[in-house]
Design an enzyme around this catalytic site. Structure first.
Site, PDB file in Angstrom:
ATOM      1  N   CYS A 146       0.823  -1.210   0.000  1.00 56.00           N
ATOM      2  CA  CYS A 146       0.000   0.000   0.000  1.00 56.00           C
ATOM      3  C   CYS A 146       0.856   1.259   0.000  1.00 56.00           C
ATOM      4  CB  CYS A 146      -1.000  -0.006   1.149  1.00 56.00           C
ATOM      5  SG  CYS A 146      -0.277  -0.429   2.705  1.00 56.00           S
ATOM      6  N   ARG A 197       3.963   1.389  -1.784  1.00 57.20           N
ATOM      7  CA  ARG A 197       4.842   1.492  -2.956  1.00 57.20           C
ATOM      8  C   ARG A 197       4.463   0.476  -4.034  1.00 57.20           C
ATOM      9  NH1 ARG A 197       9.795   1.961  -1.547  1.00 57.20           N
ATOM     10  NH2 ARG A 197       9.342   2.235   0.648  1.00 57.20           N
ATOM     11  N   SER A 228      10.685   2.404   4.806  1.00 56.16           N
ATOM     12  CA  SER A 228       9.265   2.259   5.119  1.00 56.16           C
ATOM     13  C   SER A 228       8.715   3.527   5.753  1.00 56.16           C
ATOM     14  CB  SER A 228       9.058   1.113   6.106  1.00 56.16           C
ATOM     15  OG  SER A 228       9.565  -0.066   5.565  1.00 56.16           O
ATOM     16  N   GLU A 267       9.328  -1.412  10.341  1.00 57.42           N
ATOM     17  CA  GLU A 267       8.170  -2.321  10.465  1.00 57.42           C
ATOM     18  C   GLU A 267       8.499  -3.628   9.746  1.00 57.42           C
ATOM     19  OE1 GLU A 267       5.968  -3.196   7.945  1.00 57.42           O
ATOM     20  OE2 GLU A 267       6.631  -1.899   6.295  1.00 57.42           O
ATOM     21  N   GLN A 271       6.685  -6.092   8.239  1.00 60.22           N
ATOM     22  CA  GLN A 271       5.922  -6.720   7.160  1.00 60.22           C
ATOM     23  C   GLN A 271       6.615  -6.645   5.800  1.00 60.22           C
ATOM     24  OE1 GLN A 271       4.539  -4.806   9.401  1.00 60.22           O
ATOM     25  NE2 GLN A 271       2.618  -5.658  10.128  1.00 60.22           N
ATOM     26  N   GLY A 320     -16.468   2.989  26.244  1.00 66.35           N
ATOM     27  CA  GLY A 320     -16.520   4.010  25.210  1.00 66.35           C
ATOM     28  C   GLY A 320     -16.202   3.393  23.867  1.00 66.35           C
ATOM     29  N   GLU A 351     -12.658   6.098  18.271  1.00 65.44           N
ATOM     30  CA  GLU A 351     -11.827   5.494  17.231  1.00 65.44           C
ATOM     31  C   GLU A 351     -10.567   4.873  17.826  1.00 65.44           C
ATOM     32  OE1 GLU A 351      -9.378   6.794  13.276  1.00 65.44           O
ATOM     33  OE2 GLU A 351     -10.414   8.328  14.445  1.00 65.44           O
ATOM     34  N   MET A 352      -9.947   5.597  18.794  1.00 62.41           N
ATOM     35  CA  MET A 352      -8.739   5.074  19.439  1.00 62.41           C
ATOM     36  C   MET A 352      -9.024   3.739  20.120  1.00 62.41           C
ATOM     37  SD  MET A 352      -5.952   6.532  19.030  1.00 62.41           S
ATOM     38  CE  MET A 352      -5.014   5.769  20.350  1.00 62.41           C
TER      39      MET A 352
END
Lengths: 266, 433
Positions: free
Chosen positions: B56, B58, B113, B118, B120, B193, B196-197
């Protein structure tokens, strides 16, 4: 032979220290292999000297030191084979080496009247020393627990978190070692009193070492009580096992400072 | 087949550094497309070897052929067809030769990266390489490059701490949880709650195999929705304190303007928990958990600011490690070309030895003819002598040629061949040039 074993233990320690500073798995493996070889040689040398109960080398301090070193090595190796906290080696291997060095540098002086040498005495000594070995390991896990807990609680990350086992693992290992230690200590005390009854005619003599050991027994008994009934866990029990081990040291060595009593030979 | 030629390798691509997301998205390799695309590149552009790397962040074409610069326009054309809109030149980069090798090494070792270090990307490069290998688009040249790249990535990972410390708040939270509890597979969590976090954190904890997640929220619909996505269980808000007795990890990301959990709440809960540790993560602003609660024994409380501070430090550490890693890459690029050069002179040296040996045999034959009948042991001694003379004369120049070639100077090999090689062979080589 003496110095070959010494050399092997020193090499083992060296590789554990290399692992401490460079954090490469290979060092841990080599250090462990050296430790195993040292343990096997040391054990065979120790056993080779025994041909009757009365020659079991627990009647003088150098023999006791050597025996402690072997038992600690054996228990630690068993733990490490099961994959539990190899980093404990940072504390355990130096102690194995230290006790071995003390044992070979002290004279092998039989300080024990032959009449007192019965089969029960080596059993009493073996059980007690095994108890101390487990108390030492509970002390070592407690130190790592306190280090790791300080890391997490106060958010200081001096050590990479991943290198020390998790708090829960350390805490449960601390608990198990205290359980084992307590069991062996109790059995050691029982066999000791029976032996005492046989050769001295009384189960309990209020000898300073006996009193210290009783204190020790009470301390670890309260550890177990607080843990099981009151729900003490983690830092508090870790601190208790550190205090416990200081008491072990006093009972083990400090006794030499107080003259008199039946345990005068040791 | 000839040996690896530095000028034959090309990396043509685009990454998050050079192009906006929509360009990359349009070019990302769709599933089942890779084989077709490889085939198309190979046939229409006449390349010898080719790998297409698509993540996603490159999209890169790694090409090996004579004069690779000739195919760039062709690749752009193919990409424009795939994207369906004209592409801008400045969104793409082209690396040749040594720069291309360095780029491949850096990408594989995760030095290029978006999230430095990372892990992956190494796997993604590996699978791109393998799918090329499977379809036969890899020859010995790219094989050499990629196998070295994987080795370099491994070296970087082993010799530096670039991938060691978490670089996001949620992965740092997971690492802390693992430092408290060890294996998380028997642990439970409550999420308070539905921000998003909170959702990001749920994902990271689930990826570590946490056994159960309760979700509690003022708006029950949202909680139910999250529960259905992450197979959690809705916990009514009034049961929160009962829940605290059961779970090990509490994640608070609600929008409540006051404390939901106070120090006294926690003290009571801890009594019921028999001292079992609890990990509280407060990622809400303003705080929903009283900071004093963190002082209770066996309670570990982290606010999002604490986590962010640790992560910032970790990222700084990673950058420092990246410097070490770049040095490793540079060293490996050097070594790669040294080895290539050495391999190049190997056949030349072998030819010289062959020529010398054929001369020796011819001369020996004539000598034996001249001497007539001589006993076998003496014949053997003469033969051994001739072998040794040839070997000893050629040994020093051959070693020197190899050594010089390793340092990127193949001219001595040419000279060596010109001086000692077979005559007609040299002529044919010169004609070929």
């Amino acid at each position: 032979m003496k110095f070959i074993i010494l050399g092997i233990y020193v090499s083992s320690l060296l590789f554990y220290l290399l692992h401490l500073f460079f954090n490469r798995r290979i060092f841990l493996k080599i250090g462990f292999i050296f430790l195993c070889i040292g343990f096997l040689l040391h054990t065979s040398k120790f056993l080779a000297g025994i041909n009757s109960p009365s020659s079991f080398p627990v009647y003088y301090i150098s023999g006791v030191m050597s025996f402690f070193s072997i038992l600690l090595g054996g228990v630690f190796i068993a733990y490490q084979i099961r994959g539990i906290v190899p980093v404990l080696g940072y504390i355990t291997v130096p102690v194995i080496l230290l006790f071995y060095i003390i044992s070979i540098s002290l004279p092998q002086r039989p300080g024990f009247p032959p009449v007192l040498k019965t089969v029960l005495f080596p059993i009493h000594a073996t059980l007690s020393i095994t108890g101390y070995v487990f108390f030492f390991l509970s002390f070592a896990t407690a130190l790592f627990y306190l280090l790791q807990e300080r890391n997490i609680k106060f958010k200081i990350f001096k050590w990479s978190l991943k290198r020390i086992p998790s708090l829960v693992e350390l805490d449960s290992m601390n608990y198990r070692t205290v359980q084992f230690g307590f069991t062996f200590l109790t059995l050691g005390m029982l066999t000791g009193s029976i032996w005492s009854e046989r050769v001295w005619g009384s189960l309990w003599n209020w000898d300073p070492k006996e009193v210290l050991t009783l204190l020790l027994w009470l301390l670890y008994a309260s550890y177990l009580h607080l843990r099981l009934i009151v729900g003490w866990k983690g830092r508090k029990t870790a601190i208790l096992s550190v205090i416990g081990f200081i008491l072990v040291l006093i009972a083990f060595f400090g006794r030499k400072l107080i003259p008199g009593g039946y345990h005068d030979f040791f | 087949m000839t040996s690896f030629e530095e000028e034959n390798i090309l990396v043509h691509g685009t990454s998050f550094r050079t192009s906006p997301l929509d360009v990359r998205e349009a070019l990302t390799l769709k599933k089942s497309e890779d084989e077709k695309l490889l085939y198309k590149v190979k046939t229409t552009l006449d390349v010898d070897e080719c790998v297409i790397l698509s993540t996603c962040n490159r999209v890169e074409f790694i090409i090996y052929r004579n004069h690779p610069e000739e195919v760039i326009d062709g690749i752009v054309k193919i990409n424009e067809e795939r994207a369906g809109f004209p592409l801008q030149k400045e969104h793409f980069y082209n690396f040749f030769g040594r720069d291309a090798i360095r780029h491949i090494f850096r990408v594989t070792a995760s030095l290029d990266s978006m999230v430095l270090g990372e892990p992956q990307i190494t796997g993604q490069v590996k699978s791109a390489y393998e799918s090329s290998l499977k379809t036969g688009f890899i020859g010995k040249n790219l094989r050499k490059v990629f196998e070295r790249a994987f080795f370099v990535a491994k070296r970087v990972r082993n010799e530096t701490a670039i991938g060691e410390n978490p670089n996001s708040v949620s992965s740092q939270a997971v690492e802390l949880a693992e430092s408290i509890f060890g294996d998380l597979s028997r642990r439970k969590a409550i999420v308070i709650g539905t921000g998003e976090m909170g959702e990001i954190a749920i994902k990271s904890f689930l990826s570590r195999g946490i056994s159960k997640i309760y979700i509690t929220s003022r708006t029950i619909e949202r909680a139910e929705e999250l529960c259905s996505i992450y197979s959690g269980e809705v916990l009514p808000f009034k049961d929160l304190y009962r829940g605290l007795e059961e779970v090990d990890i509490v994640l608070c990301s609600s929008a409540a303007p006051h404390y939901l959990i106070t120090k006294d709440d926690i003290k009571n809960v801890m009594k019921k928990r028999m001292g079992n540790p609890i990990f509280l993560i407060d990622i809400s602003l303003p705080r929903n958990i009283d900071p004093e609660a963190g002082k209770v024994d066996n309670v570990y409380l982290y606010h999002i600011d604490d986590l962010q501070q640790i992560v910032d430090k970790n990222i700084k550490k990673r950058r420092e490690e990246a410097i070490k890693s770049e040095a490793i890459v540079e060293e490996e690029v050097e070594k790669f070309f040294k080895r290539i050069n050495e391999e190049k002179v190997g056949p030349v040296i072998a030819r010289v030895y062959e020529t010398a040996d054929s001369i020796r045999r011819k001369e020996l034959e004539e000598l034996f003819k001249m001497l007539g009948n001589i006993p076998e042991p003496q014949k053997k001694a003469i033969e051994d002598f001739s072998v040794n003379v040839v070997k000893k004369i050629l040994h020093k120049p051959a070693t020197k040629v190899k050594e010089v070639a390793r340092n990127g100077e193949p001219s001595l090999a040419e000279a060596f061949f010109a001086l000692f090689g077979e005559e007609d062979e040299i002529e044919s080589r010169n004609e070929g040039k």
